[in-house]
Design a protein around this motif. Structure first.
Motif, PDB file in Angstrom:
ATOM      1  N   GLU A 287       7.872  19.882 -12.072  1.00 38.89           N
ATOM      2  CA  GLU A 287       8.429  20.330 -10.797  1.00 38.89           C
ATOM      3  C   GLU A 287       7.367  20.455  -9.703  1.00 38.89           C
ATOM      4  N   ALA A 288       6.115  20.504 -10.108  1.00 37.01           N
ATOM      5  CA  ALA A 288       5.035  20.634  -9.117  1.00 37.01           C
ATOM      6  C   ALA A 288       4.414  19.283  -8.755  1.00 37.01           C
ATOM      7  N   LYS A 289       4.864  18.229  -9.428  1.00 34.19           N
ATOM      8  CA  LYS A 289       4.272  16.909  -9.187  1.00 34.19           C
ATOM      9  C   LYS A 289       4.863  16.282  -7.927  1.00 34.19           C
ATOM     10  N   THR A 290       4.301  16.630  -6.795  1.00 35.95           N
ATOM     11  CA  THR A 290       4.692  16.019  -5.523  1.00 35.95           C
ATOM     12  C   THR A 290       3.685  14.927  -5.199  1.00 35.95           C
ATOM     13  N   PRO A 291       4.091  13.665  -5.257  1.00 36.06           N
ATOM     14  CA  PRO A 291       3.122  12.570  -5.052  1.00 36.06           C
ATOM     15  C   PRO A 291       2.421  12.674  -3.708  1.00 36.06           C
ATOM     16  N   LYS A 292       1.126  12.468  -3.719  1.00 39.66           N
ATOM     17  CA  LYS A 292       0.334  12.465  -2.497  1.00 39.66           C
ATOM     18  C   LYS A 292       0.049  11.040  -2.028  1.00 39.66           C
ATOM     19  N   TYR A 293       0.704  10.097  -2.612  1.00 38.62           N
ATOM     20  CA  TYR A 293       0.479   8.699  -2.255  1.00 38.62           C
ATOM     21  C   TYR A 293       1.779   7.925  -2.445  1.00 38.62           C
ATOM     22  N   ASP A 294       1.766   6.673  -1.981  1.00 34.77           N
ATOM     23  CA  ASP A 294       2.960   5.817  -2.094  1.00 34.77           C
ATOM     24  C   ASP A 294       2.689   4.781  -3.184  1.00 34.77           C
ATOM     25  N   PRO A 295       3.202   4.995  -4.393  1.00 34.11           N
ATOM     26  CA  PRO A 295       2.906   4.051  -5.489  1.00 34.11           C
ATOM     27  C   PRO A 295       3.367   2.637  -5.199  1.00 34.11           C
ATOM     28  N   GLN A 296       4.511   2.506  -4.505  1.00 30.39           N
ATOM     29  CA  GLN A 296       5.044   1.169  -4.248  1.00 30.39           C
ATOM     30  C   GLN A 296       4.146   0.377  -3.315  1.00 30.39           C
ATOM     31  N   TYR A 297       3.517   1.076  -2.397  1.00 21.67           N
ATOM     32  CA  TYR A 297       2.616   0.405  -1.455  1.00 21.67           C
ATOM     33  C   TYR A 297       1.496  -0.310  -2.208  1.00 21.67           C
ATOM     34  N   PHE A 298       0.895   0.391  -3.177  1.00 15.48           N
ATOM     35  CA  PHE A 298      -0.218  -0.195  -3.916  1.00 15.48           C
ATOM     36  C   PHE A 298       0.252  -1.321  -4.840  1.00 15.48           C
ATOM     37  N   LYS A 299       1.461  -1.181  -5.355  1.00 17.49           N
ATOM     38  CA  LYS A 299       2.005  -2.263  -6.178  1.00 17.49           C
ATOM     39  C   LYS A 299       2.234  -3.520  -5.335  1.00 17.49           C
ATOM     40  N   ASP A 300       2.764  -3.306  -4.143  1.00 16.51           N
ATOM     41  CA  ASP A 300       2.987  -4.447  -3.235  1.00 16.51           C
ATOM     42  C   ASP A 300       1.665  -5.099  -2.849  1.00 16.51           C
ATOM     43  N   GLU A 301       0.663  -4.267  -2.553  1.00 14.69           N
ATOM     44  CA  GLU A 301      -0.648  -4.810  -2.194  1.00 14.69           C
ATOM     45  C   GLU A 301      -1.250  -5.580  -3.359  1.00 14.69           C
TER      46      GLU A 301
END
Length: 407
Positions: free
Chosen positions: A109-123
């Protein structure tokens, strides 16, 4: 014989060839630069990978600052993965989407992503499509070998697109410049032609009036009212009046009046046929009741040009038939000028109406061009080569809008 029109077309092809050579040279040189820059960027990526490994394994604190300096100066947009393809770290990407590895023992419940995983996958997918990865073993960054993927720098990406943008801008500019120049040149030419035509009509006026007076004097002095030779002389002088009237009408909108198409055509053919070789037989056929809006001096010019063209196409004996008919809906009138001449190649059906096109040594190549202009611009009709066969003959067709007379 290469005529004026063909010369102009040849020069257009030559200029087009030069344009293609320049465009090809620009693309070739840009690709040459792109290849060299791409090689340099791969070298930088390899150097960066080696500097990372050296920074992770080196115990020499004096040498380490130099290694780190090399690493930072050689950085390119890159992603480091393990052998499975999982992303371990990134470099030189969007700082607003910084990669942060979340602790595995953190409550869900505390795992609030600080990044965009999809962005890095696309890159990563973009990098995979652009370059082969650099394979290297980096201690502390996963087991086995690591794969370093990198992508083109912003400069290289822009350079790849630059020649296409450049050529597009140049093409648009040249098209606009050519259109403007061509329109201006045609406008100037039209003004010159109109001025020359009106001046010609004005200059012909005085001698034609004198000739008419001399003919009247001949009739009175020699009692030659019924003499056929004098009558033909009078017809020719009247013809000169019509020619002068034609030139005076160039550049102005002519007045169209209702006339029987068959009668107008037949009258001119009767005048024309006695002034050419007796080896050519003339015939006018078709519907005598069809009416169209015509300016007779100009329309006679159309028929004259088509008949002259037909006469020139006939070598020796032959025949010319002018047929007047209507389409099935009887809304359009067809005037077909059919000859038994040498014919026209299908590839020249449109070319024959271009100014300057002629197959005669002394021809100006303006007859059919004027015919097209008179029919289309002044009579709102069409004129084209309906059919032609080499060695058998040609059919030119004029299409006019029919006028219905009230009963």
């Amino acid at each position: 014989m290469i005529n004026t029109f063909q010369n102009k077309r040849l020069w257009k092809y030559i200029l087009l060839a030069f344009a293609v050579i320049i465009a090809s040279g620009s693309l070739f040189y840009t690709k040459y630069l792109v290849r060299n820059i791409a090689k340099a960027e791969r070298t930088r990526a390899q150097l960066w990978a080696l500097s990372i490994r050296q920074s992770l394994t080196s115990d020499d604190n004096d040498f380490l600052p130099y290694v780190l300096a090399v690493r930072d100066s050689s950085a390119v947009p890159a992603i480091v993965t393990d052998e499975k393809g999982d992303i371990i770290t990134v470099r030189g990407l969007d700082t607003t989407k910084t990669f942060i590895e979340l602790p595995s023992d953190m409550p869900a419940e505390a795992k609030t992503p600080k990044y965009d995983p999809q962005y890095f996958k696309d890159e990563l997918e973009i990098m995979k499509s652009q370059h082969e990865p650099i394979i290297i073993s980096l201690p502390g960054l996963g087991r086995g070998n690591n794969l370093i993927y990198y992508k083109d720098s912003a400069l290289l990406s822009q350079l790849k697109l630059f020649p296409y943008v450049q050529l597009s801008v140049i093409a648009v500019f040249l098209t606009l410049a050519y259109s403007t120049f061509n329109s201006s040149r045609k406008s100037e030419q039209n003004q010159v032609w109109v001025g020359l035509a009106k001046e010609t009509a004005h200059q012909l006026g005085t001698p034609i009036s004198s000739l008419m007076a001399w003919i009247e004097l001949l009739k009175d002095k020699f009692n030659a009212e019924e003499d056929p030779l004098v009558a033909e002389m009078e017809n020719d002088v009247k013809r000169l009046e019509i020619v002068a009237d034609r030139f005076s009408k160039i550049g102005s909108k002519p007045k169209l009046e209702e006339h029987s198409v068959y009668e107008v055509v037949n009258d001119f053919v009767n005048y024309f046929k006695i002034r050419v070789s007796a080896n050519i037989n003339f015939e006018v056929t078709g519907n005598k009741d069809l009416v169209a809006g015509l300016n007779i001096p100009l329309f006679d010019w159309v028929i004259e040009n088509l008949l002259k063209n037909a006469v020139n196409a006939i070598e020796g004996k032959g025949s010319i038939r002018v047929d007047v008919s209507a389409n099935k809906t009887r809304e359009s009138i067809y005037i077909d000028v059919i000859d038994t001449g040498k014919g026209i190649p299908r590839s020249k059906f449109a070319t024959v109406f271009q100014p300057g096109y002629t197959t005669r040594r002394r021809g100006w190549g303006l007859g059919l061009s004027l015919t097209k202009r008179i029919v289309e611009n002044y009579h709102n009709g069409q004129v084209f080569v309906r059919d032609s066969e080499l060695g058998k003959g040609t059919t030119f067709r004029i299409v006019l809008k029919k006028i219905r007379r009230n009963a």
